[in-house]
Design a protein around this motif. Sequence first.
Motif, PDB file in Angstrom:
ATOM      1  N   THR A 188       0.027   1.113   7.635  1.00 50.57           N
ATOM      2  CA  THR A 188       0.083   0.972   6.176  1.00 50.57           C
ATOM      3  C   THR A 188      -1.052   1.727   5.505  1.00 50.57           C
ATOM      4  O   THR A 188      -0.842   2.420   4.504  1.00 50.57           O
ATOM      5  CB  THR A 188       0.038  -0.520   5.784  1.00 50.57           C
ATOM      6  OG1 THR A 188       1.073  -1.216   6.485  1.00 50.57           O
ATOM      7  CG2 THR A 188       0.227  -0.701   4.290  1.00 50.57           C
ATOM      8  N   GLN A 215       4.068  -9.362   4.871  1.00 56.07           N
ATOM      9  CA  GLN A 215       4.760  -8.569   3.844  1.00 56.07           C
ATOM     10  C   GLN A 215       3.835  -8.312   2.655  1.00 56.07           C
ATOM     11  O   GLN A 215       3.721  -7.180   2.178  1.00 56.07           O
ATOM     12  CB  GLN A 215       6.019  -9.304   3.397  1.00 56.07           C
ATOM     13  CG  GLN A 215       6.777  -8.618   2.278  1.00 56.07           C
ATOM     14  CD  GLN A 215       7.906  -9.477   1.710  1.00 56.07           C
ATOM     15  OE1 GLN A 215       8.180 -10.575   2.198  1.00 56.07           O
ATOM     16  NE2 GLN A 215       8.540  -8.987   0.675  1.00 56.07           N
ATOM     17  N   GLN A 229       4.028   1.368  10.187  1.00 56.30           N
ATOM     18  CA  GLN A 229       5.156   1.593   9.288  1.00 56.30           C
ATOM     19  C   GLN A 229       6.215   2.484   9.931  1.00 56.30           C
ATOM     20  O   GLN A 229       7.404   2.264   9.769  1.00 56.30           O
ATOM     21  CB  GLN A 229       4.666   2.214   7.970  1.00 56.30           C
ATOM     22  CG  GLN A 229       3.792   1.296   7.152  1.00 56.30           C
ATOM     23  CD  GLN A 229       4.538   0.091   6.596  1.00 56.30           C
ATOM     24  OE1 GLN A 229       5.739   0.134   6.364  1.00 56.30           O
ATOM     25  NE2 GLN A 229       3.819  -1.004   6.401  1.00 56.30           N
ATOM     26  N   PRO A 254       2.815   2.433  -6.806  1.00 59.44           N
ATOM     27  CA  PRO A 254       4.169   2.247  -7.342  1.00 59.44           C
ATOM     28  C   PRO A 254       4.077   1.731  -8.788  1.00 59.44           C
ATOM     29  O   PRO A 254       3.302   0.825  -9.074  1.00 59.44           O
ATOM     30  CB  PRO A 254       4.786   1.203  -6.406  1.00 59.44           C
ATOM     31  CG  PRO A 254       4.039   1.381  -5.118  1.00 59.44           C
ATOM     32  CD  PRO A 254       2.626   1.751  -5.535  1.00 59.44           C
ATOM     33  N   ARG A 258       0.052   8.887   0.487  1.00 54.91           N
ATOM     34  CA  ARG A 258       0.730   8.750  -0.802  1.00 54.91           C
ATOM     35  C   ARG A 258      -0.216   9.005  -1.976  1.00 54.91           C
ATOM     36  O   ARG A 258       0.135   9.688  -2.930  1.00 54.91           O
ATOM     37  CB  ARG A 258       1.314   7.333  -0.912  1.00 54.91           C
ATOM     38  CG  ARG A 258       2.046   7.045  -2.208  1.00 54.91           C
ATOM     39  CD  ARG A 258       2.254   5.554  -2.427  1.00 54.91           C
ATOM     40  NE  ARG A 258       0.996   4.912  -2.805  1.00 54.91           N
ATOM     41  CZ  ARG A 258       0.797   3.601  -2.819  1.00 54.91           C
ATOM     42  NH1 ARG A 258       1.750   2.782  -2.437  1.00 54.91           N
ATOM     43  NH2 ARG A 258      -0.366   3.106  -3.184  1.00 54.91           N
ATOM     44  N   GLN A 318       0.926  -3.200  -5.047  1.00 56.89           N
ATOM     45  CA  GLN A 318      -0.055  -4.068  -4.398  1.00 56.89           C
ATOM     46  C   GLN A 318      -1.141  -3.300  -3.656  1.00 56.89           C
ATOM     47  O   GLN A 318      -2.217  -3.832  -3.428  1.00 56.89           O
ATOM     48  CB  GLN A 318       0.688  -5.046  -3.467  1.00 56.89           C
ATOM     49  CG  GLN A 318      -0.154  -5.823  -2.474  1.00 56.89           C
ATOM     50  CD  GLN A 318      -1.146  -6.794  -3.094  1.00 56.89           C
ATOM     51  OE1 GLN A 318      -1.541  -6.684  -4.249  1.00 56.89           O
ATOM     52  NE2 GLN A 318      -1.589  -7.749  -2.314  1.00 56.89           N
ATOM     53  N   VAL A 370       6.173 -11.400  -8.440  1.00 53.72           N
ATOM     54  CA  VAL A 370       7.072 -11.134  -7.313  1.00 53.72           C
ATOM     55  C   VAL A 370       6.884 -12.173  -6.212  1.00 53.72           C
ATOM     56  O   VAL A 370       7.847 -12.653  -5.622  1.00 53.72           O
ATOM     57  CB  VAL A 370       6.851  -9.703  -6.760  1.00 53.72           C
ATOM     58  CG1 VAL A 370       7.506  -9.515  -5.409  1.00 53.72           C
ATOM     59  CG2 VAL A 370       7.347  -8.665  -7.755  1.00 53.72           C
ATOM     60  N   ASN A 416       1.037  -5.740   3.327  1.00 56.89           N
ATOM     61  CA  ASN A 416       1.488  -4.379   3.650  1.00 56.89           C
ATOM     62  C   ASN A 416       2.542  -3.873   2.675  1.00 56.89           C
ATOM     63  O   ASN A 416       3.314  -2.971   2.999  1.00 56.89           O
ATOM     64  CB  ASN A 416       2.066  -4.344   5.077  1.00 56.89           C
ATOM     65  CG  ASN A 416       1.028  -4.670   6.115  1.00 56.89           C
ATOM     66  OD1 ASN A 416       0.252  -3.813   6.511  1.00 56.89           O
ATOM     67  ND2 ASN A 416       0.994  -5.917   6.556  1.00 56.89           N
ATOM     68  N   ASP A 417       2.590  -4.428   1.485  1.00 54.27           N
ATOM     69  CA  ASP A 417       3.656  -4.161   0.518  1.00 54.27           C
ATOM     70  C   ASP A 417       3.528  -2.751  -0.071  1.00 54.27           C
ATOM     71  O   ASP A 417       2.657  -2.490  -0.897  1.00 54.27           O
ATOM     72  CB  ASP A 417       3.620  -5.210  -0.589  1.00 54.27           C
ATOM     73  CG  ASP A 417       4.830  -5.142  -1.511  1.00 54.27           C
ATOM     74  OD1 ASP A 417       5.503  -4.093  -1.551  1.00 54.27           O
ATOM     75  OD2 ASP A 417       5.087  -6.139  -2.202  1.00 54.27           O
ATOM     76  N   LEU A 418       4.419  -1.867   0.337  1.00 52.34           N
ATOM     77  CA  LEU A 418       4.435  -0.494  -0.172  1.00 52.34           C
ATOM     78  C   LEU A 418       5.451  -0.318  -1.303  1.00 52.34           C
ATOM     79  O   LEU A 418       5.519   0.747  -1.915  1.00 52.34           O
ATOM     80  CB  LEU A 418       4.768   0.483   0.963  1.00 52.34           C
ATOM     81  CG  LEU A 418       3.728   0.574   2.070  1.00 52.34           C
ATOM     82  CD1 LEU A 418       4.282   1.317   3.282  1.00 52.34           C
ATOM     83  CD2 LEU A 418       2.450   1.227   1.552  1.00 52.34           C
ATOM     84  N   THR A 419       6.234  -1.355  -1.582  1.00 50.01           N
ATOM     85  CA  THR A 419       7.272  -1.285  -2.610  1.00 50.01           C
ATOM     86  C   THR A 419       6.733  -1.672  -3.979  1.00 50.01           C
ATOM     87  O   THR A 419       7.027  -1.032  -4.982  1.00 50.01           O
ATOM     88  CB  THR A 419       8.439  -2.219  -2.230  1.00 50.01           C
ATOM     89  OG1 THR A 419       8.899  -1.864  -0.933  1.00 50.01           O
ATOM     90  CG2 THR A 419       9.583  -2.104  -3.220  1.00 50.01           C
ATOM     91  N   ASN A 420       5.955  -2.733  -4.018  1.00 44.64           N
ATOM     92  CA  ASN A 420       5.372  -3.225  -5.265  1.00 44.64           C
ATOM     93  C   ASN A 420       3.971  -2.639  -5.442  1.00 44.64           C
ATOM     94  O   ASN A 420       3.395  -2.119  -4.490  1.00 44.64           O
ATOM     95  CB  ASN A 420       5.338  -4.762  -5.246  1.00 44.64           C
ATOM     96  CG  ASN A 420       6.734  -5.333  -5.283  1.00 44.64           C
ATOM     97  OD1 ASN A 420       7.449  -5.184  -6.265  1.00 44.64           O
ATOM     98  ND2 ASN A 420       7.151  -5.966  -4.189  1.00 44.64           N
TER      99      ASN A 420
END
Length: 189
Positions: free
Chosen positions: A50, A117, A44, A7, A57, A126, A167, A120-124
């Motif tokens: 994850t 979180q 997920q 991301p 991805r 990481q 974050v 397993n952070d797929l938004t930021n």
Amino acid sequence: MVRGDLPEPPPTEVVRKELAELTVAAPHAMTGYSRSKFPHWVTQYGTCDTREVVLQRDGQDVVQDDQCRAVSGVWYSAYDGKVSTKPSTEVDIDHVVPLANGWRSGADEWTTAKRRQFANDLTNPQLIAVSASSNRQKGDQSPDQWAPSLRSYWCTYARAWTHVKYVYALNITEPEKTKLDEMLDTCPA
């Protein structure tokens, strides 16, 4: 060339402001640390955890079996430029900010839910698929101790590392901050 699809971290000017706001502090003790305190590779959706989501991805032409495991594809490691086709042995999912570094930076005071979180952070920015060898060289080291061998990736790496620390309101050390500044200097003007 195949590229990882981390991301996108914020632009350099935003990350420099985030870096300036981070608390510089001595690392916390490793007392009580265990990777198991960061439940990772959680489901997920369906049978996809994850790790499998990141492999899908970040890869190209990824084929998954009925259990969501990547069985073939091509992965490019932005850390060292290696191209891999064997996801089970040649590709690792790296926590850009390693779990142990997170612990030393303040995650030792978090709830298990927050550590889950983080792990397993797929938004930021990481989690990224990289060569297993580069991930093992990195271990739990911070940028002042280890940096990607591809200097062309330093800008993205420093932006990702800093943003994740921001974050999650994690601390940084003085040497870590100095190295992040140096790495951000490699970003295009």
